[in-house]
Design a protein around this motif. Sequence first.
Motif, short mmCIF file in Angstrom:
data_model
loop_
_atom_site.label_atom_id
_atom_site.label_comp_id
_atom_site.label_asym_id
_atom_site.label_seq_id
_atom_site.Cartn_x
_atom_site.Cartn_y
_atom_site.Cartn_z
N ALA A 93 0.74 -1.27 -0.10
CA ALA A 93 0.01 -0.06 0.06
C ALA A 93 0.82 1.31 0.18
CB ALA A 93 -0.87 -0.01 1.27
N ARG A 94 1.91 1.15 0.79
CA ARG A 94 2.85 2.27 0.58
C ARG A 94 4.22 1.64 1.33
NH1 ARG A 94 3.29 4.46 6.21
NH2 ARG A 94 1.49 3.38 7.73
N SER A 95 5.38 2.51 1.12
CA SER A 95 6.61 2.01 1.64
C SER A 95 7.59 3.32 1.87
CB SER A 95 7.43 1.08 0.35
OG SER A 95 7.91 1.75 -0.63
N GLU A 96 8.69 3.00 2.53
CA GLU A 96 9.49 4.10 2.96
C GLU A 96 10.87 3.40 2.73
OE1 GLU A 96 10.97 7.13 6.35
OE2 GLU A 96 8.89 6.43 6.30
N THR A 97 11.86 4.04 1.97
CA THR A 97 13.14 3.40 2.02
C THR A 97 14.11 4.30 2.43
OG1 THR A 97 12.32 2.45 -0.30
CG2 THR A 97 14.68 2.66 0.20
N MET A 98 15.00 3.71 3.21
CA MET A 98 16.28 4.39 3.80
C MET A 98 17.50 3.70 3.08
SD MET A 98 14.96 5.09 7.58
CE MET A 98 13.77 3.77 7.69
N LEU A 99 18.50 4.33 2.71
CA LEU A 99 19.84 4.01 2.30
C LEU A 99 20.77 4.13 3.44
CD1 LEU A 99 19.90 5.50 -1.18
CD2 LEU A 99 19.35 3.20 -0.73
N ALA A 100 21.66 2.93 3.50
CA ALA A 100 22.73 3.02 4.46
C ALA A 100 23.73 3.92 3.97
CB ALA A 100 23.21 1.83 5.03
N LEU A 101 24.22 4.83 4.72
CA LEU A 101 25.43 5.71 4.22
C LEU A 101 26.84 5.15 4.43
CD1 LEU A 101 24.23 9.16 4.97
CD2 LEU A 101 24.23 8.04 2.81
N SER A 102 26.87 4.49 5.59
CA SER A 102 27.97 3.48 6.37
C SER A 102 27.49 2.60 7.36
CB SER A 102 29.06 4.44 6.70
OG SER A 102 28.48 5.14 7.87
N THR A 103 28.58 1.82 7.40
CA THR A 103 27.88 0.65 8.38
C THR A 103 28.94 0.61 9.45
OG1 THR A 103 26.81 -0.69 6.65
CG2 THR A 103 27.36 -1.84 8.80
N VAL A 104 28.29 0.76 10.84
CA VAL A 104 29.32 0.72 11.99
C VAL A 104 29.29 -0.78 12.54
CG1 VAL A 104 29.33 1.31 14.66
CG2 VAL A 104 28.52 2.92 12.85
#
Length: 149
Positions: free
Chosen positions: A128-139
Motif C-alpha cells: 500500500a505504501r513504503s519508505e526506503t532508507m539507504l545506509a550511508l555507512s555501516t558501524v
Amino acid sequence: MDRTDHELLRLMGADARQSLAQLGAAVGLSPSAVNERVRRLQAAGTIRAIRADVAPEQISRPVLAFIWVALAPDASEDGFRRAMRDMPAICACHHVTGAWSYLLQIRVESLSGVEAFLARLKSGGWIARSETMLALSTVVDAPFIYRGA
C-alpha cells in the motif's frame, strides 16, 4: 546449556573455522567431547548454520537499503512472505509492530537496483505504501554473534 556450551558458542561466533582441537583446548575438553557438544547444539537448533561471511561489495552488492512496507489491504500475507523468501536481494524480512507491516533489508548493485526492487514489489500488488532508507555507512554488520551470557 552450561557454561562450557556458552563459551563454545562465543568462540565459534568469533571464528567458526577453529578446529575441534583448538576449541577443546580453549574450554578444557577433548576434541571428541567438543564435537559431541557442537552436534547437540546443532540438533537443538541453537547453532542454526555455519556459513561464510561474504563481503557484499566483493560480489557487486554495495548498496544497502531498508524498506518499511505496509501491505495492501487485499494482499495475501502468506503470498508476500513466500515471495520475500524467493527474492535474492533480501537479506532480512521482519514482521514488525507499529505503523508498518514489514521491514526489509536488501543488498543490491546500485540505486537503480533499489528502484527495480521497489517496482517489483509494487507490480506484485503487495504494498500500500513504503519508505526506503539507504545506509550511508555501516558501524556494525554481522549476524547475531554470541558474545557470552
